[in-house]
Design a protein around this motif. Structure first.
Motif, PDB file in Angstrom:
ATOM      1  N   GLN A 385       0.852  -1.192   0.000  1.00 10.72           N
ATOM      2  CA  GLN A 385       0.000   0.000   0.000  1.00 10.72           C
ATOM      3  C   GLN A 385       0.888   1.242   0.000  1.00 10.72           C
ATOM      4  OE1 GLN A 385      -2.184  -1.017   3.532  1.00 10.72           O
ATOM      5  NE2 GLN A 385      -0.938   0.262   4.869  1.00 10.72           N
ATOM      6  N   VAL A 386       0.395   2.300  -0.639  1.00 11.87           N
ATOM      7  CA  VAL A 386       1.159   3.549  -0.711  1.00 11.87           C
ATOM      8  C   VAL A 386       0.255   4.706  -0.319  1.00 11.87           C
ATOM      9  CG1 VAL A 386       2.751   2.747  -2.498  1.00 11.87           C
ATOM     10  CG2 VAL A 386       0.621   3.842  -3.172  1.00 11.87           C
ATOM     11  N   GLY A 387       0.859   5.742   0.253  1.00  9.95           N
ATOM     12  CA  GLY A 387       0.110   6.930   0.643  1.00  9.95           C
ATOM     13  C   GLY A 387       0.112   7.970  -0.466  1.00  9.95           C
ATOM     14  N   ARG A 388      -0.377   9.162  -0.127  1.00  8.81           N
ATOM     15  CA  ARG A 388      -0.442  10.241  -1.105  1.00  8.81           C
ATOM     16  C   ARG A 388       0.973  10.745  -1.409  1.00  8.81           C
ATOM     17  NH1 ARG A 388      -3.249  16.205  -0.440  1.00  8.81           N
ATOM     18  NH2 ARG A 388      -3.747  16.520  -2.626  1.00  8.81           N
ATOM     19  N   GLU A 569      -1.584   5.862 -11.587  1.00 10.27           N
ATOM     20  CA  GLU A 569      -1.321   7.301 -11.506  1.00 10.27           C
ATOM     21  C   GLU A 569      -2.563   8.060 -11.038  1.00 10.27           C
ATOM     22  OE1 GLU A 569       0.025   6.465 -15.587  1.00 10.27           O
ATOM     23  OE2 GLU A 569       0.103   5.019 -13.966  1.00 10.27           O
ATOM     24  N   GLU A 570      -3.720   7.696 -11.604  1.00 12.44           N
ATOM     25  CA  GLU A 570      -4.958   8.393 -11.242  1.00 12.44           C
ATOM     26  C   GLU A 570      -5.306   8.172  -9.774  1.00 12.44           C
ATOM     27  OE1 GLU A 570      -7.043   8.075 -15.679  1.00 12.44           O
ATOM     28  OE2 GLU A 570      -7.584   6.687 -14.089  1.00 12.44           O
ATOM     29  N   ALA A 571      -5.087   6.946  -9.287  1.00 14.71           N
ATOM     30  CA  ALA A 571      -5.399   6.642  -7.885  1.00 14.71           C
ATOM     31  C   ALA A 571      -4.525   7.457  -6.938  1.00 14.71           C
ATOM     32  CB  ALA A 571      -5.219   5.143  -7.621  1.00 14.71           C
ATOM     33  N   MET A 572      -3.229   7.564  -7.252  1.00 17.11           N
ATOM     34  CA  MET A 572      -2.324   8.318  -6.374  1.00 17.11           C
ATOM     35  C   MET A 572      -2.655   9.812  -6.381  1.00 17.11           C
ATOM     36  SD  MET A 572       1.439   6.594  -6.702  1.00 17.11           S
ATOM     37  CE  MET A 572       1.522   6.538  -8.480  1.00 17.11           C
ATOM     38  N   GLU A 573      -3.107  10.309  -7.532  1.00 19.25           N
ATOM     39  CA  GLU A 573      -3.470  11.728  -7.603  1.00 19.25           C
ATOM     40  C   GLU A 573      -4.799  12.006  -6.915  1.00 19.25           C
ATOM     41  OE1 GLU A 573      -3.414  12.324 -11.814  1.00 19.25           O
ATOM     42  OE2 GLU A 573      -1.342  13.032 -11.831  1.00 19.25           O
ATOM     43  N   TYR A 574      -5.660  10.972  -6.790  1.00 16.67           N
ATOM     44  CA  TYR A 574      -7.017  11.172  -6.277  1.00 16.67           C
ATOM     45  C   TYR A 574      -7.062  11.219  -4.755  1.00 16.67           C
ATOM     46  CZ  TYR A 574     -11.989  10.389  -5.471  1.00 16.67           C
ATOM     47  OH  TYR A 574     -13.289  10.512  -5.043  1.00 16.67           O
ATOM     48  N   LEU A 580      -5.179   5.729   1.450  1.00 15.86           N
ATOM     49  CA  LEU A 580      -4.100   4.918   0.889  1.00 15.86           C
ATOM     50  C   LEU A 580      -4.577   4.261  -0.408  1.00 15.86           C
ATOM     51  CD1 LEU A 580      -3.006   3.012   4.141  1.00 15.86           C
ATOM     52  CD2 LEU A 580      -1.734   4.858   3.044  1.00 15.86           C
ATOM     53  N   VAL A 581      -3.611   3.883  -1.239  1.00 13.30           N
ATOM     54  CA  VAL A 581      -3.894   3.054  -2.414  1.00 13.30           C
ATOM     55  C   VAL A 581      -3.344   1.661  -2.130  1.00 13.30           C
ATOM     56  CG1 VAL A 581      -3.523   2.719  -4.881  1.00 13.30           C
ATOM     57  CG2 VAL A 581      -3.724   5.038  -3.964  1.00 13.30           C
ATOM     58  N   ARG A 593      -6.853   5.290   5.708  1.00 18.62           N
ATOM     59  CA  ARG A 593      -5.692   4.799   6.465  1.00 18.62           C
ATOM     60  C   ARG A 593      -6.160   4.075   7.727  1.00 18.62           C
ATOM     61  NH1 ARG A 593      -0.306   5.903   6.272  1.00 18.62           N
ATOM     62  NH2 ARG A 593      -0.614   7.456   4.633  1.00 18.62           N
ATOM     63  N   ILE A 594      -7.181   4.662   8.429  1.00 16.44           N
ATOM     64  CA  ILE A 594      -7.790   3.999   9.594  1.00 16.44           C
ATOM     65  C   ILE A 594      -9.113   3.404   9.115  1.00 16.44           C
ATOM     66  CG2 ILE A 594      -8.693   4.336  11.922  1.00 16.44           C
ATOM     67  CD1 ILE A 594      -6.843   6.796  12.128  1.00 16.44           C
ATOM     68  N   LEU A 595      -9.256   2.095   9.186  1.00 18.12           N
ATOM     69  CA  LEU A 595     -10.410   1.435   8.573  1.00 18.12           C
ATOM     70  C   LEU A 595     -11.688   1.586   9.391  1.00 18.12           C
ATOM     71  CD1 LEU A 595      -8.715  -1.855   7.281  1.00 18.12           C
ATOM     72  CD2 LEU A 595      -9.231   0.223   6.001  1.00 18.12           C
ATOM     73  N   ASN A 596     -11.568   1.546  10.706  1.00 21.75           N
ATOM     74  CA  ASN A 596     -12.762   1.561  11.565  1.00 21.75           C
ATOM     75  C   ASN A 596     -13.300   2.987  11.724  1.00 21.75           C
ATOM     76  OD1 ASN A 596     -13.844   1.843  14.616  1.00 21.75           O
ATOM     77  ND2 ASN A 596     -14.380  -0.167  13.750  1.00 21.75           N
ATOM     78  N   GLU A 597     -14.623   3.160  11.541  1.00 19.53           N
ATOM     79  CA  GLU A 597     -15.230   4.488  11.596  1.00 19.53           C
ATOM     80  C   GLU A 597     -15.078   5.122  12.978  1.00 19.53           C
ATOM     81  OE1 GLU A 597     -17.673   7.936  10.947  1.00 19.53           O
ATOM     82  OE2 GLU A 597     -16.233   6.733   9.816  1.00 19.53           O
ATOM     83  N   THR A 598     -15.258   4.338  14.032  1.00 22.01           N
ATOM     84  CA  THR A 598     -15.124   4.882  15.394  1.00 22.01           C
ATOM     85  C   THR A 598     -13.707   5.373  15.643  1.00 22.01           C
ATOM     86  OG1 THR A 598     -16.785   3.291  16.128  1.00 22.01           O
ATOM     87  CG2 THR A 598     -15.484   4.369  17.830  1.00 22.01           C
ATOM     88  N   GLU A 599     -12.716   4.585  15.209  1.00 24.24           N
ATOM     89  CA  GLU A 599     -11.315   4.989  15.382  1.00 24.24           C
ATOM     90  C   GLU A 599     -11.003   6.242  14.560  1.00 24.24           C
ATOM     91  OE1 GLU A 599      -9.151   3.722  17.490  1.00 24.24           O
ATOM     92  OE2 GLU A 599     -10.731   2.372  18.182  1.00 24.24           O
TER      93      GLU A 599
END
Length: 612
Positions: A385-388, A569-574, A580-581, A593-599
């Motif tokens: 996985q990669v970040g922005r 490329e489009e995913a990283m720009e979006y 994360l992608v 990045r944090i999957l759980n809504e409460t967290e």
């Protein structure tokens, strides 16, 4: 002293113009190569990606023997993100062949490499390819090439040479002609023009050794291999040489193996003379710009500066609930080892492990530069996985923040020019030039690299797909302040289930979907984009409540709009900073990045973002 038995030429083209096919046909045209059956096995590593993306990723060398002359053919990358390759490999050439499509003329990527060739003072001949196409107009394509050379500052000698040295070809059909209708059916006129007209290298074979490394190859058996042109003298297998680094430091080394290029491969040899291109094994940790010279009579050459990286992205092992479904290699250790291997092979990238060991930061020239590495890795079976992407901001001598600034060029119909200018204004762009033609308007801007991300799709939207947009690194300029990101919120899955058509039918009224029925989704995954700001957690597995009532229209199928799909490329720009992608061999998914809504809510409270 002219080395009349050698020609070093660069091929300048957008790959869709038939560069790979042309080189294949040139190889097949020589008698010596017809006896070499390897011609049918010619599949270069990056050709699949090149055909998919319409670019050449790495500069490659081959050689052709014709009429007793060795022609070293140097392929050049066509995209600005690979500028580090372009500027270096052109140092090995004495002339260039500008390859253009007879119907389309020069493409935007061609402009980038051609500018460097003109600045290097190379003699340029023009090859108009695909003259057999129905829409071919060779005369217009040639005039467009000459106009482009004038725009890029070609001198009178270069323009005159290009006008007098033109070949018309159809690489797919295997012929080249001096006139489009002369009936010739082989590639020999092109080879004859290269041998007879392009300059031979001016090099002193008897002088002291001077060779500069411009490309690095890597072998797991012998380590780094330095490839470059010999400017003077002769290098022998076993020679003791002085290696002068870019920073001026010096060290002695010994040539353990020496290779020269021979058709598609490399052949080991005992000596290589001035004017030729050689590959040297034995120089520990050799790098771009290293000069190999005679220890007793050292020769100084100008150092080579590599374009600085402008974007950085962090690679992390995947933490998705679906990890391991598509790929075989999912561990953090294997990811780190693969990127360390890339650091050895790819000197244009800066690759460093994060201090907290949670990931590896990779810095490169642009989104495309980084996405090519990701594409290679996903094909090898990696999941990660990669970040922005983060723009690399520096400080100048006075302590002020400076950031990379790009020159962006848009060519679009005149009625859309106002909308394009407005788009650039919203992301910190400044218009520097505007030329209004009869149908097309040419716009040039200076814009921070941060503003480029995600801009291409917006330009295509406002111009109804009729714009041509490209950009190249210009300079480091003053920091432009905050630039707005994505305005619309995301639809986020609340559970780990397969998407259901009934649920998607109601959600598509709220915005644009990224998934279709049957897609595996998980909690925290982005499944769509809202038509207004603010994220929304949605149930993508909701089914219709079943009752005992019947109606004639109850079971009509839900009509769904096809989902929006993303390239790397489009995913990283979006994505935004908190997203994360996820990259796997079969899928590209967007997630929080944090999957759980409460967290996520707790995180926003802790960071003072409750009301934002």
């Amino acid at each position: 002293m002219l080395q009349e038995h050698i020609r070093n030429i660069a091929i300048i083209a957008h790959v869709d113009h038939g560069k790979t096919t042309l080189v294949d046909q040139l190889l097949k045209a020589t008698d010596a190569f017809r006896e070499n059956q390897q011609v049918e096995e010619r599949i270069l590593d990056s050709n699949d990606q090149e055909r998919e993306r319409g670019i050449t990723i790495l500069a490659k060398n081959i050689s052709i023997d014709y009429k007793g002359v060795k022609i070293n053919v140097i392929d050049t990358p066509g995209h600005a993100d690979f500028g580090g390759e372009v500027e270096r490999v052109l140092r090995m050439a004495d002339g260039a062949v500008l390859l253009v499509d007879a119907a389309e003329g020069p493409m935007p990527q061609t402009r980038f490499v051609l500018r460097h060739a003109i600045d290097a003072g190379l003699k340029i001949m023009v090859c108009v390819n695909k003259i057999d196409k129905d829409a071919a107009n060779p005369e217009r394509a040639l005039n467009a090439c000459l106009d482009l050379m004038m725009d890029l500052g070609a001198n009178d000698d270069q323009l005159e040479f290009a006008m007098e040295h033109v070949v018309y070809a159809s690489a797919a059909n295997g012929f080249a002609r001096l006139d489009p209708d002369d009936g010739n059916q082989d590639m020999l006129p092109l080879l004859d023009m290269v041998v007879d007209s392009l300059p031979a290298p001016d090099a002193d074979v008897e002088g002291p050794l001077a060779m500069q490394c411009v490309t690095i190859d890597h072998s797991e058996y012998v380590g780094r291999i330095g490839i470059g042109r010999i400017y003077s003298g002769t290098i022998h297998d076993g020679d003791k040489i002085l290696v002068v680094k870019n920073d001026g430091s010096r060290a002695m080394s010994q040539v353990k193996q020496l290779f020269t290029f021979d058709y598609l491969g490399r052949t080991e040899c005992q000596e290589v003379g001035a004017g030729d291109i050689a590959a040297v094994v034995g120089v520990d940790s050799t790098d771009i710009g290293d000069v190999y010279t005679d220890p007793e009579n050292p020769v100084e050459l100008d150092p080579i500066e590599i374009d600085p990286p402008t974007l950085a992205i962090v690679f992390e092992p995947s933490t998705s609930p679906l990890v391991g479904r598509d790929g075989d290699i999912v561990g953090g250790r294997q990811l780190k080892e693969r990127l360390e291997q890339e650091r050895e092979n790819n000197v244009t990238m800066r690759i460093e492990e994060l201090p907290d060991k949670t990931g590896v930061e990779v810095a490169g020239r642009g989104i495309l530069h980084l996405s090519v590495l990701m594409e290679d890795m996903r094909r090898e079976g990696f999941e990660f996985q990669v970040g922005r992407p983060r723009v690399l901001i520096k400080k100048d001598e006075d302590g002020n923040r400076v950031e990379p600034v790009e020159q962006a060029v848009v060519e679009c119909p005149g009625e859309y020019a106002g909308k394009v200018i407005e788009l650039f204004g919203n992301v910190g762009g400044t218009m520097t030039q505007m030329d209004a033609g009869t149908t097309q308007t040419h716009l040039e801007f200076k814009i921070p690299t941060r503003g480029i991300m995600g801009l291409k799709n917006r330009i295509l939207n406002v111009t109804h797909g009729e714009a041509v947009f490209y950009h190249t690194f210009l300079e480091y300029g003053p920091y432009a302040g905050e630039i707005g990101g994505r305005q619309n919120g995301a639809m986020i899955s609340m559970s780990t289930e397969k998407a259901v058509a009934y649920a998607l039918g109601t959600l598509q009224e709220r915005g644009q979907l990224f998934v279709e029925p049957g897609t595996e989704c998980y909690e925290g995954m982005l499944v769509g984009e809202r038509s207004k700001p603010g994220d929304m957690v949605v149930n993508i597995a909701r089914t219709k409540s079943l009752g005992n009532q019947r109606s004639s229209t109850a079971d009509i199928a839900v009509q769904l709009t096809p989902p929006r799909t993303f390239t790397l490329e489009e995913a990283m720009e979006y994505i935004m900073d908190d997203e994360l992608v996820e990259v796997t061999p079969k899928n590209i998914r967007l997630r929080k990045r944090i999957l759980n809504e409460t967290e996520r809510r707790k995180w926003r409270v802790r960071h003072g973002m409750v009301d934002k």
